[in-house]
Design a protein around this motif. Sequence first.
Motif, PDB file in Angstrom:
ATOM      1  N   LEU A   1      53.758  34.108  35.927  1.00  0.00           N
ATOM      2  CA  LEU A   1      53.726  34.736  37.073  1.00  0.00           C
ATOM      3  C   LEU A   1      54.673  36.132  36.721  1.00  0.00           C
ATOM      4  N   LEU A   2      55.986  36.288  36.740  1.00  0.00           N
ATOM      5  CA  LEU A   2      57.109  37.437  36.110  1.00  0.00           C
ATOM      6  C   LEU A   2      56.969  38.234  35.824  1.00  0.00           C
ATOM      7  N   THR A   3      56.341  37.915  34.063  1.00  0.00           N
ATOM      8  CA  THR A   3      56.056  39.014  33.801  1.00  0.00           C
ATOM      9  C   THR A   3      54.428  39.106  33.282  1.00  0.00           C
ATOM     10  N   MET A   4      54.091  39.234  34.355  1.00  0.00           N
ATOM     11  CA  MET A   4      52.588  39.591  34.199  1.00  0.00           C
ATOM     12  C   MET A   4      52.646  40.620  35.258  1.00  0.00           C
ATOM     13  N   ARG A   5      52.669  41.878  34.977  1.00  0.00           N
ATOM     14  CA  ARG A   5      53.093  42.944  35.706  1.00  0.00           C
ATOM     15  C   ARG A   5      51.904  43.949  35.669  1.00  0.00           C
ATOM     16  N   THR A   6      51.408  44.217  34.479  1.00  0.00           N
ATOM     17  CA  THR A   6      50.298  45.604  34.429  1.00  0.00           C
ATOM     18  C   THR A   6      48.879  44.347  34.291  1.00  0.00           C
ATOM     19  N   ARG A   7      47.720  45.370  33.810  1.00  0.00           N
ATOM     20  CA  ARG A   7      45.981  44.846  33.566  1.00  0.00           C
ATOM     21  C   ARG A   7      46.357  45.021  32.317  1.00  0.00           C
ATOM     22  N   ASN A   8      47.277  45.018  31.204  1.00  0.00           N
ATOM     23  CA  ASN A   8      47.141  44.451  30.129  1.00  0.00           C
ATOM     24  C   ASN A   8      47.130  43.293  29.742  1.00  0.00           C
ATOM     25  N   SER A   9      47.421  42.934  30.701  1.00  0.00           N
ATOM     26  CA  SER A   9      47.824  41.143  30.567  1.00  0.00           C
ATOM     27  C   SER A   9      46.495  40.149  31.367  1.00  0.00           C
ATOM     28  N   ALA A  10      45.833  39.470  29.953  1.00  0.00           N
ATOM     29  CA  ALA A  10      44.285  38.994  30.530  1.00  0.00           C
ATOM     30  C   ALA A  10      44.966  38.036  31.336  1.00  0.00           C
ATOM     31  N   ALA A  11      45.535  37.287  31.806  1.00  0.00           N
ATOM     32  CA  ALA A  11      46.765  36.097  32.556  1.00  0.00           C
ATOM     33  C   ALA A  11      46.191  37.194  34.165  1.00  0.00           C
ATOM     34  N   TYR A  12      46.907  38.451  33.813  1.00  0.00           N
ATOM     35  CA  TYR A  12      47.137  38.871  35.245  1.00  0.00           C
ATOM     36  C   TYR A  12      45.470  39.747  35.183  1.00  0.00           C
ATOM     37  N   ARG A  13      44.659  40.271  34.836  1.00  0.00           N
ATOM     38  CA  ARG A  13      43.297  40.598  35.480  1.00  0.00           C
ATOM     39  C   ARG A  13      42.637  38.877  35.805  1.00  0.00           C
ATOM     40  N   GLY A  14      42.458  37.996  35.177  1.00  0.00           N
ATOM     41  CA  GLY A  14      41.676  36.745  35.253  1.00  0.00           C
ATOM     42  C   GLY A  14      42.893  37.072  36.801  1.00  0.00           C
ATOM     43  N   LEU A  15      44.225  36.616  37.165  1.00  0.00           N
ATOM     44  CA  LEU A  15      44.307  36.067  38.228  1.00  0.00           C
ATOM     45  C   LEU A  15      43.558  36.973  39.720  1.00  0.00           C
ATOM     46  N   TYR A  16      43.453  38.324  39.121  1.00  0.00           N
ATOM     47  CA  TYR A  16      43.042  39.390  40.199  1.00  0.00           C
ATOM     48  C   TYR A  16      41.885  39.202  40.144  1.00  0.00           C
ATOM     49  N   ALA A  17      40.986  38.572  39.528  1.00  0.00           N
ATOM     50  CA  ALA A  17      39.814  38.320  39.811  1.00  0.00           C
ATOM     51  C   ALA A  17      39.464  36.872  40.348  1.00  0.00           C
ATOM     52  N   LEU A  18      40.084  35.672  40.236  1.00  0.00           N
ATOM     53  CA  LEU A  18      40.678  35.186  41.343  1.00  0.00           C
ATOM     54  C   LEU A  18      40.486  35.451  42.873  1.00  0.00           C
ATOM     55  N   LEU A  19      41.832  35.837  43.005  1.00  0.00           N
ATOM     56  CA  LEU A  19      41.797  36.099  44.117  1.00  0.00           C
ATOM     57  C   LEU A  19      40.580  36.381  44.766  1.00  0.00           C
ATOM     58  N   LEU A  20      39.812  37.417  44.223  1.00  0.00           N
ATOM     59  CA  LEU A  20      38.219  38.542  44.447  1.00  0.00           C
ATOM     60  C   LEU A  20      37.177  37.227  44.617  1.00  0.00           C
ATOM     61  N   ARG A  21      37.445  35.686  44.058  1.00  0.00           N
ATOM     62  CA  ARG A  21      36.535  35.258  44.099  1.00  0.00           C
ATOM     63  C   ARG A  21      36.825  34.147  45.292  1.00  0.00           C
ATOM     64  N   GLU A  22      37.510  34.233  45.461  1.00  0.00           N
ATOM     65  CA  GLU A  22      38.088  32.977  46.849  1.00  0.00           C
ATOM     66  C   GLU A  22      38.112  34.029  47.689  1.00  0.00           C
ATOM     67  N   GLY A  23      38.092  34.588  47.857  1.00  0.00           N
ATOM     68  CA  GLY A  23      37.304  35.439  49.136  1.00  0.00           C
ATOM     69  C   GLY A  23      38.805  36.215  49.243  1.00  0.00           C
ATOM     70  N   ALA A  24      38.844  37.427  49.645  1.00  0.00           N
ATOM     71  CA  ALA A  24      40.285  38.226  49.687  1.00  0.00           C
ATOM     72  C   ALA A  24      39.168  38.945  50.588  1.00  0.00           C
ATOM     73  N   ARG A  25      40.314  39.162  51.438  1.00  0.00           N
ATOM     74  CA  ARG A  25      39.842  40.463  52.548  1.00  0.00           C
ATOM     75  C   ARG A  25      40.760  41.426  52.612  1.00  0.00           C
ATOM     76  N   ASP A  26      39.680  42.788  52.943  1.00  0.00           N
ATOM     77  CA  ASP A  26      40.460  43.744  52.659  1.00  0.00           C
ATOM     78  C   ASP A  26      41.322  43.623  54.051  1.00  0.00           C
ATOM     79  N   PHE A  27      42.862  43.828  54.275  1.00  0.00           N
ATOM     80  CA  PHE A  27      43.235  44.119  55.674  1.00  0.00           C
ATOM     81  C   PHE A  27      42.697  44.331  56.808  1.00  0.00           C
ATOM     82  N   ARG A  28      42.119  46.133  56.052  1.00  0.00           N
ATOM     83  CA  ARG A  28      41.677  46.860  57.307  1.00  0.00           C
ATOM     84  C   ARG A  28      39.682  46.497  57.460  1.00  0.00           C
TER      85      ARG A  28
END
Length: 615
Positions: free
Chosen positions: A441-468
Amino acid sequence: MTEIISTFNSTKQPLSAVLGAARDGTTQLPDFQRGWVWDDDRIRDLLASVSRGFPIGTVMMLETGGDGVQFKPRPIEGVTHNGASPDELILDGQQRITSLFQALASGKPVRTRDQRGKEMNRWYYVDMQRALDPNEEREDAIISVPENKRVMKDFGREVHFDLSTPELEFENLHFPLAQVFDSADWHEGFVDHWDSAKEKWDLWKRFRKEFLVPFEQFQLPVIQLKKETPKEAVCLVFEKVNTGGVSLTVFELLTATFAASGFDLREDWNTRKAVLDNRRILSDVSSTDFLQAVTLLTSHAERVKRIEAGDSAPPQVTCKRRDMLKLSAEDYQAWREDVTAAFDWAARFLHSQHIYDPKFLPYGSQLVPIAALRVLLGHRTDDHDVRRKFEQWYWCGVFGELYGSTTETRFARDVVDLVAWANGGPVPRTVADANFAPERLLTMRTRNSAAYRGLYALLLREGARDFRTGEISTLHTYFDENVDIHHLFPKKWCRERKVEASVYDSIVNKTPLTSRTNRIVGGNAPSQYLSSLERNHGVGADHLDEHLRSHWIDPESIRQDRWKEFFQHRSEAMLDAIGEAMGKQPQDVSEDGWLPDLSYDEVEPEPNGAEEGVT
């Protein structure tokens, strides 16, 4: 001891004979060769080298008529197609032979380019006196003139130099290189023009000996691959020797071989590519990806056939380069419709995982086995149990970061393993091999990482709501609202408190937000921008806490700017989500043992209501 049989011959051929074979059509190009692109300066340098008997490199030919390699041929540029069947094809040396043919043997102006890349048609001449002057560079003695053979000046209003008639060529002592192999008539006209003047006769004799004879006697080194040479070897040899050109792709090689049987692969692929491009997530799918999927299915079908026939050692499922090169036009046509539909299903599968854009696709290469598996499993991929297994396999590939190299081998394994798993077989090796270390988790800093992009997608999949807005990201809102990843504790806040960039830039401190919400976040402390959302944008406190939890954020710690508690809580939540997606928890580590130093300097907080800005 096994006898090693050579697949090639090495010889020399007169340049005049090589160009003659090109003119007659007995030497042609395979259809995968690119168009001729040499510029004017390079052509003049080539002509100068031949005139001095200097080597210009080896030409490689492929003997036609073999069973393993059948390419659709085409004449070199400048040759009128007479329907002749070639005896050999040029694999390496296309630009050199084309340049020499057009300049010396075509009887037409040469299609070339100037230094700025502008296309033009030119005739080539040699200044006879400068060519014989030992103080002159041979390249400077060779010139090119426009198609009308007039060089203009004063912005085209005045003729500066004119070679438009034989008499003007004689008068200016400029020999047309288009007649280098047939100079008798020009010589006769030259002698008549100068009325047998001795100094001009001496000039001609020296010119012929020192300039024309080297062309007539020039021997071109030729390597000829025998017709028995397999297709894979032809492709490999071409890439090894064609250092000055563009690498040959499997698609281009198959395009040429399929054309020999009357099937236009390039036209068919262009049609399919247009269909795939209707899905944004498929816009980067290449012809190679498509061919790999076809090869997986072709080899799988052959394996099943051999097993059913009782073969104790059936061939493996594969999609390596050499296996792709073995595809026939019939193989391709048998699977192309199913594969096209399967890639479209792959797009819908990715959308269900909240992956909409190629820039956030963890592994584009993973589309290949997804498409192949959709064809093999059919509608079973939509059944609950198979779908759950399919998703687990997908996320194990992403968070195990298993598709970064040697993908062809993993493609084949996954196709076999997933089909077996769907039928009650053992867990696939990709699932068994996958592991996620918490410190990743500490070395995932840019979207060059597949795991970084994957965790981003998981957030959206799990229903992340826009704050506003409180909206859950869908395909519609994703593009309309320009959703992207932004810092939760802004860079400005972290820098002022001397938090290490390697820590605050990690995925733990980032989340998907719309661009407008990110402007509200700005460089303010979380306590400030969250208060602004409540006060200025009508977001109730309870609703805002709900939105924060949808991002795996602890509302209490972030509202009070407690960096350490926020980081610890969110790290644990992320690891839980990854473990849930993979169907297996990340490797065991001692509690908090992998966490970095989360201490920071205290800074006097700014009053609430700071101006909004971009993080």
